[in-house]
Design a protein around this motif. Structure first.
Motif, PDB file in Angstrom:
ATOM      1  N   MET A  46       0.848  -1.165   0.000  1.00 42.19           N
ATOM      2  CA  MET A  46       0.000   0.000   0.000  1.00 42.19           C
ATOM      3  C   MET A  46       0.893   1.226   0.000  1.00 42.19           C
ATOM      4  SD  MET A  46      -2.831   1.176   2.771  1.00 42.19           S
ATOM      5  CE  MET A  46      -4.320   1.072   1.827  1.00 42.19           C
ATOM      6  N   ILE A  47       0.498   2.220  -0.748  1.00 44.94           N
ATOM      7  CA  ILE A  47       1.225   3.479  -0.827  1.00 44.94           C
ATOM      8  C   ILE A  47       0.614   4.461   0.173  1.00 44.94           C
ATOM      9  CG2 ILE A  47       1.830   5.433  -2.317  1.00 44.94           C
ATOM     10  CD1 ILE A  47       3.211   2.830  -3.105  1.00 44.94           C
ATOM     11  N   GLY A  48       1.494   5.164   0.897  1.00 44.74           N
ATOM     12  CA  GLY A  48       1.046   6.166   1.853  1.00 44.74           C
ATOM     13  C   GLY A  48       1.228   7.561   1.291  1.00 44.74           C
ATOM     14  N   ASN A  49       1.792   8.426   2.073  1.00 47.85           N
ATOM     15  CA  ASN A  49       2.002   9.813   1.675  1.00 47.85           C
ATOM     16  C   ASN A  49       3.056   9.918   0.587  1.00 47.85           C
ATOM     17  OD1 ASN A  49       0.220  11.004   3.595  1.00 47.85           O
ATOM     18  ND2 ASN A  49       1.731  10.558   5.172  1.00 47.85           N
ATOM     19  N   ALA A  50       2.959  10.996  -0.185  1.00 45.87           N
ATOM     20  CA  ALA A  50       3.960  11.314  -1.205  1.00 45.87           C
ATOM     21  C   ALA A  50       4.541  12.682  -0.879  1.00 45.87           C
ATOM     22  CB  ALA A  50       3.327  11.319  -2.587  1.00 45.87           C
ATOM     23  N   PHE A  51       5.843  12.815  -1.106  1.00 40.23           N
ATOM     24  CA  PHE A  51       6.545  14.063  -0.819  1.00 40.23           C
ATOM     25  C   PHE A  51       7.338  14.481  -2.044  1.00 40.23           C
ATOM     26  CE2 PHE A  51       6.380  11.328   2.920  1.00 40.23           C
ATOM     27  CZ  PHE A  51       5.698  12.134   3.822  1.00 40.23           C
ATOM     28  N   ALA A  52       7.080  15.670  -2.553  1.00 39.93           N
ATOM     29  CA  ALA A  52       7.871  16.191  -3.666  1.00 39.93           C
ATOM     30  C   ALA A  52       9.276  16.497  -3.161  1.00 39.93           C
ATOM     31  CB  ALA A  52       7.221  17.454  -4.213  1.00 39.93           C
ATOM     32  N   TRP A  53      10.287  16.172  -4.006  1.00 44.36           N
ATOM     33  CA  TRP A  53      11.671  16.450  -3.610  1.00 44.36           C
ATOM     34  C   TRP A  53      12.498  16.744  -4.842  1.00 44.36           C
ATOM     35  CZ3 TRP A  53      13.319  17.688   0.965  1.00 44.36           C
ATOM     36  CH2 TRP A  53      14.677  17.817   1.180  1.00 44.36           C
ATOM     37  N   GLY A  54      13.433  17.654  -4.681  1.00 42.21           N
ATOM     38  CA  GLY A  54      14.331  17.993  -5.778  1.00 42.21           C
ATOM     39  C   GLY A  54      13.748  19.063  -6.672  1.00 42.21           C
ATOM     40  N   ASN A  55      14.456  19.284  -7.783  1.00 46.59           N
ATOM     41  CA  ASN A  55      14.083  20.361  -8.702  1.00 46.59           C
ATOM     42  C   ASN A  55      13.550  19.862 -10.036  1.00 46.59           C
ATOM     43  OD1 ASN A  55      15.003  22.444  -6.904  1.00 46.59           O
ATOM     44  ND2 ASN A  55      17.093  21.847  -7.447  1.00 46.59           N
ATOM     45  N   THR A  56      13.490  18.560 -10.227  1.00 46.38           N
ATOM     46  CA  THR A  56      13.109  18.038 -11.541  1.00 46.38           C
ATOM     47  C   THR A  56      11.899  17.118 -11.509  1.00 46.38           C
ATOM     48  OG1 THR A  56      14.741  16.261 -11.334  1.00 46.38           O
ATOM     49  CG2 THR A  56      15.461  18.260 -12.471  1.00 46.38           C
ATOM     50  N   GLY A  57      11.076  17.207 -10.482  1.00 45.44           N
ATOM     51  CA  GLY A  57       9.806  16.491 -10.473  1.00 45.44           C
ATOM     52  C   GLY A  57       9.785  15.136  -9.804  1.00 45.44           C
ATOM     53  N   PHE A  58      10.790  14.793  -9.036  1.00 47.09           N
ATOM     54  CA  PHE A  58      10.781  13.522  -8.309  1.00 47.09           C
ATOM     55  C   PHE A  58       9.853  13.615  -7.095  1.00 47.09           C
ATOM     56  CE2 PHE A  58      14.917  12.999 -10.390  1.00 47.09           C
ATOM     57  CZ  PHE A  58      14.877  11.670 -10.761  1.00 47.09           C
ATOM     58  N   SER A  59       9.312  12.467  -6.703  1.00 45.56           N
ATOM     59  CA  SER A  59       8.539  12.361  -5.472  1.00 45.56           C
ATOM     60  C   SER A  59       9.013  11.149  -4.698  1.00 45.56           C
ATOM     61  CB  SER A  59       7.050  12.198  -5.766  1.00 45.56           C
ATOM     62  OG  SER A  59       6.536  13.357  -6.371  1.00 45.56           O
ATOM     63  N   ILE A  60       8.852  11.200  -3.396  1.00 49.84           N
ATOM     64  CA  ILE A  60       9.154  10.076  -2.515  1.00 49.84           C
ATOM     65  C   ILE A  60       7.825   9.603  -1.947  1.00 49.84           C
ATOM     66  CG2 ILE A  60      10.344   9.350  -0.412  1.00 49.84           C
ATOM     67  CD1 ILE A  60      12.271  11.763  -0.910  1.00 49.84           C
ATOM     68  N   VAL A  61       7.592   8.290  -2.007  1.00 49.77           N
ATOM     69  CA  VAL A  61       6.348   7.742  -1.471  1.00 49.77           C
ATOM     70  C   VAL A  61       6.649   6.707  -0.388  1.00 49.77           C
ATOM     71  CG1 VAL A  61       4.985   8.153  -3.544  1.00 49.77           C
ATOM     72  CG2 VAL A  61       6.164   5.995  -3.287  1.00 49.77           C
ATOM     73  N   GLU A  62       5.762   6.649   0.579  1.00 48.45           N
ATOM     74  CA  GLU A  62       5.849   5.630   1.637  1.00 48.45           C
ATOM     75  C   GLU A  62       5.195   4.360   1.107  1.00 48.45           C
ATOM     76  OE1 GLU A  62       5.071   8.694   5.368  1.00 48.45           O
ATOM     77  OE2 GLU A  62       3.387   7.633   4.456  1.00 48.45           O
ATOM     78  N   GLU A  63       5.795   3.217   1.426  1.00 49.43           N
ATOM     79  CA  GLU A  63       5.207   1.953   1.017  1.00 49.43           C
ATOM     80  C   GLU A  63       5.190   1.023   2.227  1.00 49.43           C
ATOM     81  OE1 GLU A  63       5.383  -0.173  -3.145  1.00 49.43           O
ATOM     82  OE2 GLU A  63       7.205  -0.611  -2.018  1.00 49.43           O
ATOM     83  N   GLY A  64       4.056   0.400   2.473  1.00 46.30           N
ATOM     84  CA  GLY A  64       3.937  -0.476   3.636  1.00 46.30           C
ATOM     85  C   GLY A  64       2.606  -1.188   3.664  1.00 46.30           C
ATOM     86  N   ASP A  65       2.221  -1.613   4.851  1.00 43.24           N
ATOM     87  CA  ASP A  65       0.966  -2.345   5.042  1.00 43.24           C
ATOM     88  C   ASP A  65       0.093  -1.625   6.058  1.00 43.24           C
ATOM     89  OD1 ASP A  65       1.558  -4.617   3.386  1.00 43.24           O
ATOM     90  OD2 ASP A  65       2.941  -5.285   4.949  1.00 43.24           O
ATOM     91  N   LEU A  66      -1.190  -1.778   5.890  1.00 49.09           N
ATOM     92  CA  LEU A  66      -2.151  -1.208   6.821  1.00 49.09           C
ATOM     93  C   LEU A  66      -2.233  -2.089   8.060  1.00 49.09           C
ATOM     94  CD1 LEU A  66      -4.154   1.121   7.115  1.00 49.09           C
ATOM     95  CD2 LEU A  66      -5.888  -0.367   6.139  1.00 49.09           C
ATOM     96  N   ASP A  67      -2.075  -1.491   9.224  1.00 43.70           N
ATOM     97  CA  ASP A  67      -2.201  -2.204  10.496  1.00 43.70           C
ATOM     98  C   ASP A  67      -3.687  -2.233  10.847  1.00 43.70           C
ATOM     99  OD1 ASP A  67      -2.399  -2.928  13.201  1.00 43.70           O
ATOM    100  OD2 ASP A  67      -0.501  -1.962  13.704  1.00 43.70           O
TER     101      ASP A  67
END
Length: 65
Positions: A1-22
């Motif tokens: 499952m994907i959680g929050n997404a965070f924009a990072w850098g100057n060229t359009g990359f994003s970081i996403v959380e990946e895990g399981d629902l408790d």
């Protein structure tokens, strides 16, 4: 499952959380972080913490300069 997404850098990359629902707490148990490029493609690398994902993005951007 994907959680929050965070924009990072100057060229359009994003970081996403990946895990399981408790089921007991209904919260996301994050297993790792993934990077998504500006085209929306999730890259194969997995990172133990968000700082490592940020460093990866910064390295990718520096390599393109």
């Amino acid at each position: 499952m994907i959680g929050n997404a965070f924009a990072w850098g100057n060229t359009g990359f994003s970081i996403v959380e990946e895990g399981d629902l408790d089921a007991a707490t209904l919260s996301l148990k994050i297993h790792h972080y993934r990077v998504v490029n500006r085209k929306g493609d999730m890259l194969p690398e997995k990172f133990a913490d968000i700082e490592s994902a940020r460093a990866f993005i910064e390295q990718q951007e520096a390599a393109k300069k």
